[in-house]
Design an enzyme around this catalytic site. Structure first.
Site, PDB file in Angstrom:
ATOM      1  N   GLU A  48     -68.456 -10.040   8.293  1.00  0.00           N
ATOM      2  CA  GLU A  48     -67.739 -11.277   8.536  1.00  0.00           C
ATOM      3  C   GLU A  48     -68.695 -12.457   8.522  1.00  0.00           C
ATOM      4  O   GLU A  48     -69.734 -12.436   9.192  1.00  0.00           O
ATOM      5  CB  GLU A  48     -67.051 -11.245   9.908  1.00  0.00           C
TER       6      GLU A  48
ATOM      7  N   LYS B 214     -67.948  -3.819   5.272  1.00  0.00           N
ATOM      8  CA  LYS B 214     -67.374  -5.165   5.371  1.00  0.00           C
ATOM      9  C   LYS B 214     -68.106  -5.959   6.438  1.00  0.00           C
ATOM     10  O   LYS B 214     -68.348  -5.458   7.540  1.00  0.00           O
ATOM     11  CB  LYS B 214     -65.879  -5.111   5.704  1.00  0.00           C
TER      12      LYS B 214
ATOM     13  N   ASP C 233     -62.991  -2.587  12.823  1.00  0.00           N
ATOM     14  CA  ASP C 233     -63.413  -2.698  14.213  1.00  0.00           C
ATOM     15  C   ASP C 233     -62.240  -3.133  15.096  1.00  0.00           C
ATOM     16  O   ASP C 233     -62.365  -3.219  16.315  1.00  0.00           O
ATOM     17  CB  ASP C 233     -64.613  -3.634  14.365  1.00  0.00           C
ATOM     18  N   SER C 234     -61.078  -3.338  14.459  1.00  0.00           N
ATOM     19  CA  SER C 234     -59.831  -3.519  15.207  1.00  0.00           C
ATOM     20  C   SER C 234     -59.559  -2.325  16.106  1.00  0.00           C
ATOM     21  O   SER C 234     -58.755  -2.420  17.049  1.00  0.00           O
ATOM     22  CB  SER C 234     -58.654  -3.722  14.243  1.00  0.00           C
TER      23      SER C 234
ATOM     24  N   ASP D  54     -65.993  -1.267   8.573  1.00  0.00           N
ATOM     25  CA  ASP D  54     -66.429  -2.515   9.188  1.00  0.00           C
ATOM     26  C   ASP D  54     -67.825  -2.373   9.789  1.00  0.00           C
ATOM     27  O   ASP D  54     -68.141  -1.362  10.428  1.00  0.00           O
ATOM     28  CB  ASP D  54     -65.462  -2.908  10.321  1.00  0.00           C
TER      29      ASP D  54
ATOM     30  N   GLU E  30     -58.423 -13.837   6.111  1.00  0.00           N
ATOM     31  CA  GLU E  30     -57.536 -13.656   7.267  1.00  0.00           C
ATOM     32  C   GLU E  30     -57.084 -14.996   7.840  1.00  0.00           C
ATOM     33  O   GLU E  30     -57.890 -15.891   8.104  1.00  0.00           O
ATOM     34  CB  GLU E  30     -58.229 -12.841   8.353  1.00  0.00           C
TER      35      GLU E  30
END
Length: 263
Positions: free
Chosen positions: A114, A112, A45-46, A84, A181
């Site tokens: 978070e 993925k 999602d960067s 993501d 991270e």
């Protein structure tokens, strides 16, 4: 080429062989990365910041990730693709399952998410339904407004121990891969040793099983790159050699060095 699998990544960890991964958002770069030997790619999602120009990842949608996942799959048909799950797309386990199905149908091998142990129910529900899960701990960009910015995490004993506890709980729930991270190198080493699953670092030192970089950071495109990023294109002069150098330095442990890590 034989498709890469989670079993292959687990074997690399057992053999203590480090591996390099990278973000990818389109077919052309995915094909180039695969041709140089990168077998694992993240449709991150960067892309909200690198492709769409926003100041965070929060505006990215499931549809955005699905579109770019399809593009990357076309360019790298044999790669292991991690997609993501965007902000608020897994706020409940049921919501997570519905949105994960969209991304898996788009070509992802894994999704993925978070967050810490609050996600254990979601992880179990996904894995029980044949969706492999990659966790993401440390600096979690979707929580930037809670964290107060993009800051190194786990620098004091209580938060470091909580991160370790979260990692262990998520693994027990079924998580099969973990991204760490922006945490101190020593904490990343402890987490990597505590888990049986592979741990991929980004700004987490060189003691993890693998590394990942945002492709724009690795190729010197980002205007203000983070401390942990290294411009491999600057050292080599062309993209293919830059990716080869990145892979080589990850495998031999020379990247990230102390200058690109946190104490």
């Amino acid at each position: 080429m034989k498709p890469i699998s989670l079993a292959d990544l687990s074997q690399l960890k057992k053999e203590k062989r480090k591996f390099a991964t990278i973000t990818a958002y389109d077919a052309s770069f995915a094909h180039l990365f695969a041709a140089q030997g990168i077998n694992v790619m993240l449709i991150g999602d960067s892309l909200g910041m690198t492709v769409q120009g926003f100041d965070s990842t929060l505006p990215v949608t499931v549809e955005d990730i699905a579109y770019h996942t399809r593009s990357v799959r076309t360019g790298a048909p044999h790669a292991f693709l991690i997609a993501d799950m965007p902000f608020m797309s897994y706020a409940t386990p049921e919501q997570g399952c519905n949105n994960a199905a969209v991304l898996m149908r788009s070509g992802a091998n894994m999704v993925k998410i978070e967050g810490g142990s609050w996600l254990c129910e979601t992880v179990k529900m996904l894995t029980d339904r044949s969706v492999p899960v990659c966790g993401h701990l440390g600096l979690t960009p979707q929580a930037v407004n809670v964290l107060g910015g993009y800051k190194v995490q786990g620098r004091d004993e209580p938060t470091a121990q909580q991160l370790i506890n979260d990692a262990i709980a998520l693994e027990k729930a079924g998580m099969q891969l973990l991204v760490l991270e922006c945490v101190p190198t020593e904490l990343a080493r402890k987490v990597t040793e505590a888990l049986e699953i592979p741990v991929i670092g980004i700004g987490a030192g060189n003691q993890t099983d693998g590394q990942i970089l945002v492709m724009h950071d690795a190729l010197g495109i980002t205007a203000k790159p983070p401390k942990f990023a290294k411009d491999f294109l600057k050292e080599t002069g062309n993209i293919k050699d830059a990716i080869n150098l990145y892979i080589e330095q990850v495998k031999n442990g020379t990247y990230p060095d102390q200058a690109h890590s946190f104490n």
